[in-house]
Scaffold this motif. Structure first.
Motif, PDB file in Angstrom:
ATOM      1  N   LEU A   1      -1.941  -6.688  -4.791  1.00 35.90           N
ATOM      2  CA  LEU A   1      -2.362  -5.438  -4.175  1.00 35.90           C
ATOM      3  C   LEU A   1      -1.901  -4.231  -4.977  1.00 35.90           C
ATOM      4  CD1 LEU A   1      -1.685  -6.513  -0.537  1.00 35.90           C
ATOM      5  CD2 LEU A   1      -3.892  -5.869  -1.473  1.00 35.90           C
TER       6      LEU A   1
ATOM      7  N   ALA B   1       2.125  10.069   6.055  1.00 36.39           N
ATOM      8  CA  ALA B   1       0.970  10.133   5.154  1.00 36.39           C
ATOM      9  C   ALA B   1      -0.318   9.908   5.923  1.00 36.39           C
ATOM     10  CB  ALA B   1       1.113   9.095   4.041  1.00 36.39           C
TER      11      ALA B   1
ATOM     12  N   TYR C   1       1.338  12.435  -8.290  1.00 35.40           N
ATOM     13  CA  TYR C   1       1.801  13.039  -7.050  1.00 35.40           C
ATOM     14  C   TYR C   1       2.722  12.107  -6.275  1.00 35.40           C
ATOM     15  CZ  TYR C   1      -2.196  15.740  -8.499  1.00 35.40           C
ATOM     16  OH  TYR C   1      -3.070  16.471  -9.242  1.00 35.40           O
TER      17      TYR C   1
ATOM     18  N   GLU D   1      -6.263   7.959   0.371  1.00 36.97           N
ATOM     19  CA  GLU D   1      -4.916   7.455   0.627  1.00 36.97           C
ATOM     20  C   GLU D   1      -4.490   7.628   2.082  1.00 36.97           C
ATOM     21  OE1 GLU D   1      -3.538   5.759  -1.556  1.00 36.97           O
ATOM     22  OE2 GLU D   1      -4.102   6.456  -3.550  1.00 36.97           O
TER      23      GLU D   1
ATOM     24  N   GLY E   1      -4.452  -2.872  -7.426  1.00 34.92           N
ATOM     25  CA  GLY E   1      -5.672  -2.202  -6.986  1.00 34.92           C
ATOM     26  C   GLY E   1      -6.884  -3.097  -7.180  1.00 34.92           C
ATOM     27  N   PRO E   2      -8.082  -2.503  -7.402  1.00 35.94           N
ATOM     28  CA  PRO E   2      -9.282  -3.325  -7.597  1.00 35.94           C
ATOM     29  C   PRO E   2      -9.104  -4.251  -8.810  1.00 35.94           C
ATOM     30  CG  PRO E   2      -9.838  -1.007  -7.356  1.00 35.94           C
ATOM     31  CD  PRO E   2      -8.363  -1.070  -7.480  1.00 35.94           C
TER      32      PRO E   2
ATOM     33  N   LEU F   1       0.831  -1.207   0.000  1.00 32.25           N
ATOM     34  CA  LEU F   1       0.000   0.000   0.000  1.00 32.25           C
ATOM     35  C   LEU F   1       0.865   1.257   0.000  1.00 32.25           C
ATOM     36  CD1 LEU F   1      -2.840  -1.079   2.458  1.00 32.25           C
ATOM     37  CD2 LEU F   1      -2.964  -0.850  -0.022  1.00 32.25           C
ATOM     38  N   VAL F   2       1.910   1.270   0.827  1.00 28.13           N
ATOM     39  CA  VAL F   2       2.723   2.489   0.886  1.00 28.13           C
ATOM     40  C   VAL F   2       3.560   2.632  -0.385  1.00 28.13           C
ATOM     41  CG1 VAL F   2       4.612   1.466   2.205  1.00 28.13           C
ATOM     42  CG2 VAL F   2       4.290   3.891   2.257  1.00 28.13           C
TER      43      VAL F   2
ATOM     44  N   GLY G   1     -11.159   0.483  -2.814  1.00 25.13           N
ATOM     45  CA  GLY G   1     -12.214   1.398  -3.209  1.00 25.13           C
ATOM     46  C   GLY G   1     -11.845   2.086  -4.516  1.00 25.13           C
TER      47      GLY G   1
ATOM     48  N   THR H   1       4.796   6.122   6.036  1.00 23.13           N
ATOM     49  CA  THR H   1       3.428   5.634   6.277  1.00 23.13           C
ATOM     50  C   THR H   1       2.785   6.466   7.374  1.00 23.13           C
ATOM     51  OG1 THR H   1       4.148   3.408   5.693  1.00 23.13           O
ATOM     52  CG2 THR H   1       2.066   3.592   6.838  1.00 23.13           C
TER      53      THR H   1
ATOM     54  N   LEU I   1      -2.117  14.795   0.066  1.00 25.04           N
ATOM     55  CA  LEU I   1      -1.297  13.765  -0.580  1.00 25.04           C
ATOM     56  C   LEU I   1      -1.390  13.867  -2.097  1.00 25.04           C
ATOM     57  CD1 LEU I   1      -1.939  10.648   1.690  1.00 25.04           C
ATOM     58  CD2 LEU I   1       0.060  12.130   1.611  1.00 25.04           C
ATOM     59  N   ALA I   2      -2.437  14.527  -2.599  1.00 26.13           N
ATOM     60  CA  ALA I   2      -2.567  14.699  -4.045  1.00 26.13           C
ATOM     61  C   ALA I   2      -1.956  16.026  -4.480  1.00 26.13           C
ATOM     62  CB  ALA I   2      -4.043  14.617  -4.448  1.00 26.13           C
TER      63      ALA I   2
ATOM     64  N   GLY J   1      -7.643  -0.687   0.321  1.00 30.51           N
ATOM     65  CA  GLY J   1      -6.985  -0.302  -0.918  1.00 30.51           C
ATOM     66  C   GLY J   1      -7.842  -0.484  -2.147  1.00 30.51           C
TER      67      GLY J   1
ATOM     68  N   LEU K   1       1.449   4.057  -3.183  1.00 32.87           N
ATOM     69  CA  LEU K   1       1.295   5.507  -3.054  1.00 32.87           C
ATOM     70  C   LEU K   1       2.569   6.219  -3.520  1.00 32.87           C
ATOM     71  CD1 LEU K   1      -0.503   7.769  -2.145  1.00 32.87           C
ATOM     72  CD2 LEU K   1       0.177   7.366   0.208  1.00 32.87           C
TER      73      LEU K   1
ATOM     74  N   ILE L   1      -5.983   4.903   4.038  1.00 30.64           N
ATOM     75  CA  ILE L   1      -5.312   3.646   3.726  1.00 30.64           C
ATOM     76  C   ILE L   1      -4.000   3.541   4.507  1.00 30.64           C
ATOM     77  CG2 ILE L   1      -4.140   2.345   1.901  1.00 30.64           C
ATOM     78  CD1 ILE L   1      -6.151   3.476  -0.060  1.00 30.64           C
ATOM     79  N   MET L   2      -3.248   4.652   4.519  1.00 31.56           N
ATOM     80  CA  MET L   2      -1.974   4.637   5.233  1.00 31.56           C
ATOM     81  C   MET L   2      -2.180   4.466   6.739  1.00 31.56           C
ATOM     82  SD  MET L   2       0.506   4.674   3.185  1.00 31.56           S
ATOM     83  CE  MET L   2      -0.464   3.704   2.080  1.00 31.56           C
TER      84      MET L   2
END
Lengths: 336, 305
Positions: free
Chosen positions: A270, B63, A167, B269, A273-274, A157-158, B264, B60, B71-72, B262, A161, B272-273
């Motif tokens: 993971l 965030a 971004y 974010e 994503g979906p 997950l991290v 959706g 982590t 974050l965006a 994660g 991101l 999630i973090m």
């Protein structure tokens, strides 16, 4: 040395009481019973001690293994588990004709290589540095092992991101290094495979570092001293003393990492994503593990999933055989 | 050497006693067993890699303390914001984390107890007792380490579906309740750490095998049991492949619960973090407390394995 000693005569601790006391029949009977119980204990208890492991293994390891082979010859649908139809080798031939199987096999291989090779090389280098006399060596060891304690889910997950297109931190850093085009890490074949591999590398490098470090500490120090006396530089010592002494350990880590790479699942699942079992919009990072999951639990073809599982097993056996041959060849070359 | 020390000085001393003596050692030569001191370059490289190891974890938390909209934006935040508690709360309820953490504790705890207990007695039998087929059974144990979990997934799934165990914790606990690695690890440890004479002495005193296990083997095996327990706990806590097949979001483990965050289509974010942080924190705590022992255990297992 055996643990089987002579049965205690007169039944264990009994004689301690009074020496020279005349024994009656009851004492003797009790002694016989004790020695019989003793013999039974020595014979049977070892089996009792190993049996829990083998019972569980038989139930949850061996039986499913065989059953997987059996169900790979059937059409079994997740939606109707009781209706099974024998189809012979159909699941396997379908597999060989399926481009997604070959795609997954290829991806598993490339992701395996770009995650395993850098990982082991970095680990080898770090272990060499940690093998010096250091201040705070415990801190470095523990800190480098911390990713190992992080779960696949949290790590992926991290990293997802950080690998964000617009971004994400990594594109932001690359921009500062002069790469103005933002990389779409999830869409490209190479970019997505590198991103997935980086998660694997991050989680497992510290673990392999410790394994190499342990092996390095077992290398006798006077080997280095004689090398130093012969005028070998530190690099030459590393190349000609450390690496040859570590050969068995290196082979061991290669085998373990290869097994891990063949089963790669959580990271690409993971990262996608979906609908992550597809491994990206054009299956660009779908591994064999994901393909098995997709066939079995998204498309409901459990028979086909079984065939994939057995194919994976055969590939593993093949890799193990090649590894064994290489190891033997290296040993022969080393001795000869 | 009975135990592999993690202390470099001990290692060096041990190596100096090794039978292979340098032939040309002169009085002026460097003393045997002295390790080279690390130079500044070594420290710089190690600090960089330590930072790389720790950064994603620290980030982590950073965030998780920000908002999704922050974050965006670029540049990404490098210091903590003020939204940590709100995000933790949202993640906690959204991902069903109270159930998930409790479930994971039960699962990882049971697997650890089962693995340590059964590995110790089986390892003891393989290390110190005589019985027919011992070598064959030991080879079989080692061989099972090669079998990938994917191979048993389909039948196990059919089985738990038959038993109506889907979504029940025993479906996750039982298949990993014992471990071949554990048996092998304990065997290696006990064959060196437990003198055969002590067992013989206990037998002469009339102790049964069970009493020997309780009074002799368990105390001698305690350090290795602790290490195996920690390694097993970490692995069980982080297991992903089988739990995601056997469980659903109604009764998940932490790893399964995190996937719901994660997935959706418009993911938040920062939440999630926060979830990732909550799922990792208990293990990080274990690591801060027992990190040194875990490191020692992995290194010990590596040398002997």
């Amino acid at each position: 040395m055996t643990a089987v000693t002579a049965p205690p005569s007169e039944g264990g601790a009994a004689p301690r009481g009074g020496s020279g006391r005349p024994r009656d029949a009851r004492d003797e009977r009790r002694g016989r019973w004790r020695s019989r119980r003793y013999r039974w204990d020595v014979k049977a208890m070892p089996y009792a001690f190993v049996s829990p492991f083998f019972l569980f293994f038989a139930a949850f390891g061996l039986f499913p293994l065989i059953y997987t082979g059996w169900s790979s010859f059937y059409r079994v649908e997740l939606t109707n588990l009781d209706a099974r139809e024998f189809v012979g080798f159909h699941n396997y031939t379908r597999l060989l004709e399926d481009e997604f199987f070959w795609n997954a096999l290829k991806n598993t291989f490339t992701i395996g290589v770009i995650s395993t090779v850098p990982q082991l090389l970095i680990a080898l280098g770090l272990a060499h540095l940690l093998n010096y006399k250091l201040r705070g060596s415990t801190f470095f060891r523990v800190a480098m092992l911390t990713p190992y304690a992080t779960s696949v889910a949290a790590a992926t997950l991290v990293f997802t991101l950080m690998f964000g297109t617009d971004y994400g931190m990594i594109n932001w850093a690359l921009e500062h290094l002069g790469f103005s085009n933002h990389i779409d890490w999830r869409a490209g074949t190479w970019s997505s495979q590198i991103a997935v591999s980086s998660i694997v590398i991050w989680r497992w490098t510290g673990y392999n570092t410790l394994i190499y470090l342990a092996a390095m500490q077992a290398v006798p120090h006077d080997l280095y001293e004689s090398a130093a006396l012969d005028g070998a530089s530190r690099w030459q010592q590393f190349r000609h003393v450390t690496i040859p002494m570590l050969r068995p350990t290196i082979l061991f880590t290669i085998v373990v990492s290869t097994i891990g790479a063949t089963q790669l699942f959580g990271e690409p699942f993971l990262f996608g994503g979906p609908g992550g079992e597809k491994g990206g919009s054009s299956h660009q990072f779908q591994t064999l593990g994901l393909y098995l999951y997709e066939q079995g639990w998204t498309n409901y073809h459990l028979g086909r999933a079984s065939a994939i599982a057995w194919a994976m097993f055969l590939i593993l056996l093949l890799i193990a055989a090649v590894n064994g041959l290489v190891a033997r060849w290296l040993r022969k070359n080393h001795e000869g | 050497m009975a135990t592999i020390s993690t202390n470099p000085a001990d290692q060096a001393a041990g190596a100096a006693d090794a039978p292979r003596k340098a032939k040309r050692r002169t009085p002026g030569a460097p003393k045997a067993g002295r390790q080279l001191h690390a130079g500044p370059f070594t420290y710089i490289v190690l600090i960089v890699f330590t930072a790389i190891s720790l950064f994603p974890l620290v980030w982590t938390a950073i965030a998780a303390s920000r908002t999704n909209s922050r974050l965006a934006q670029t540049p990404p935040p490098f210091w903590f914001g003020s939204n940590l508690f709100g995000n933790l709360q949202t993640a906690w309820t959204e991902a069903n984390l109270s159930t998930a953490l409790l479930n994971t504790a039960i699962v990882a705890g049971s697997i650890t107890i089962g693995t340590v207990l059964f590995s110790t007695i089986a390892g003891f039998a393989f290390a110190k007792l005589q019985f027919k087929m011992k070598n064959f059974l030991l080879m079989l144990t080692i061989g099972t380490m090669m079998v990938p979990p994917q191979l048993s997934v389909v039948p196990l799934f059919l089985w738990i579906a038959d038993l109506d165990w889907t979504n029940h914790l025993q479906a996750v606990i039982l298949p990993t309740f014992v471990s071949a690695f554990g048996v092998f690890f304990m065997r290696q440890y006990l064959s060196q750490a437990l003198p055969t004479e002590i067992i013989e002495a206990a037998r002469v005193d009339g102790a049964s095998s069970l009493r020997i296990v309780w009074h002799v083997v368990f105390p001698a095996a305690r350090p290795a049991m602790a290490v195996l327990g920690m390694l097993t706990f970490v692995a069980a806590w982080n297991d992903f492949f089988w739990p995601i097949i056997a469980l659903t979001q109604e009764n998940p483990t932490v790893q399964v619960a995190l996937t719901s965050l994660g997935r959706g289509y418009i993911p938040d974010e920062s939440v999630i973090m926060a979830g990732a942080l909550l799922g990792t924190l208990p293990l990080l705590l274990v690591f801060v407390i027992f990190g040194k022992q875990i490191v020692g255990g992995i290194m010990q297992g590596a040398v002997k394995g």
